[in-house]
Design a protein around this motif. Structure first.
Motif, PDB file in Angstrom:
ATOM      1  N   ARG A   1       0.833  -1.205   0.000  1.00 39.01           N
ATOM      2  CA  ARG A   1       0.000   0.000   0.000  1.00 39.01           C
ATOM      3  C   ARG A   1       0.872   1.260   0.000  1.00 39.01           C
ATOM      4  N   TYR A   2       1.955   1.230   0.754  1.00 36.57           N
ATOM      5  CA  TYR A   2       2.875   2.369   0.795  1.00 36.57           C
ATOM      6  C   TYR A   2       3.499   2.579  -0.582  1.00 36.57           C
ATOM      7  N   ALA A   3       3.914   1.510  -1.241  1.00 32.20           N
ATOM      8  CA  ALA A   3       4.499   1.611  -2.574  1.00 32.20           C
ATOM      9  C   ALA A   3       3.489   2.197  -3.558  1.00 32.20           C
ATOM     10  N   LYS A   4       2.213   1.791  -3.439  1.00 29.36           N
ATOM     11  CA  LYS A   4       1.164   2.338  -4.310  1.00 29.36           C
ATOM     12  C   LYS A   4       1.007   3.830  -4.056  1.00 29.36           C
ATOM     13  N   ARG A   5       1.030   4.240  -2.804  1.00 31.24           N
ATOM     14  CA  ARG A   5       0.913   5.661  -2.471  1.00 31.24           C
ATOM     15  C   ARG A   5       2.059   6.459  -3.083  1.00 31.24           C
ATOM     16  N   ILE A   6       3.276   5.976  -2.918  1.00 31.40           N
ATOM     17  CA  ILE A   6       4.456   6.686  -3.423  1.00 31.40           C
ATOM     18  C   ILE A   6       4.426   6.777  -4.950  1.00 31.40           C
ATOM     19  N   ALA A   7       3.890   5.759  -5.606  1.00 29.64           N
ATOM     20  CA  ALA A   7       3.834   5.731  -7.073  1.00 29.64           C
ATOM     21  C   ALA A   7       2.667   6.552  -7.636  1.00 29.64           C
ATOM     22  N   SER A   8       1.819   7.069  -6.762  1.00 31.33           N
ATOM     23  CA  SER A   8       0.625   7.801  -7.194  1.00 31.33           C
ATOM     24  C   SER A   8       0.855   9.307  -7.162  1.00 31.33           C
ATOM     25  N   THR A   9       0.081  10.003  -7.985  1.00 32.61           N
ATOM     26  CA  THR A   9       0.117  11.467  -7.979  1.00 32.61           C
ATOM     27  C   THR A   9      -0.834  11.993  -6.908  1.00 32.61           C
ATOM     28  N   MET A  10      -0.706  13.257  -6.581  1.00 24.46           N
ATOM     29  CA  MET A  10      -1.645  13.847  -5.629  1.00 24.46           C
ATOM     30  C   MET A  10      -3.061  13.854  -6.195  1.00 24.46           C
TER      31      MET A  10
END
Length: 109
Positions: A26-35
């Motif tokens: 989930r953290y990796a998905k957050r980091i890979a996502s835009t605001m």
């Protein structure tokens, strides 16, 4: 087409890719996502937080189905994105360099 989430949570269907098992993922998905992506997910999921909690409190963990697991995981993802959306306005922890999550023990489901 089968629903990814239980009935009543159809609004989350466009965000099924946030139903990720494991805190590190989930953290990796957050980091890979835009605001913009974080904001879109948050704006749909946050209003459903109370009703999802009430729904999941009635689910037996011994008999939890895939739809209910995904609902649980998508709201774990909401927790992962809440602070970046509400406070930092960026996916990464401010001034943290290459931060990461190392979960020693996670729930089995």
């Amino acid at each position: 087409m089968a629903s990814v989430f239980p009935a009543g949570f159809e609004a989350l269907e466009p965000f099924a890719d946030w139903a990720v098992r494991g805190e590190k993922a989930r953290y990796a998905k957050r980091i890979a996502s835009t605001m913009d992506e974080l904001d879109a997910f948050y704006s749909v999921a946050f209003p459903l937080l109370q009703s999802s909690r009430e729904y999941l409190e009635r689910v037996s963990l011994e008999d939890i189905c895939e739809q209910d697991k995904r609902l649980l995981w998508v709201f774990c993802a909401l927790v992962t994105v809440a602070f970046p959306v509400e406070a930092w306005r960026q996916p990464r922890v401010p001034d943290s360099g290459p931060s990461s999550i190392d979960a020693i023990l996670e729930p089995a489901i």
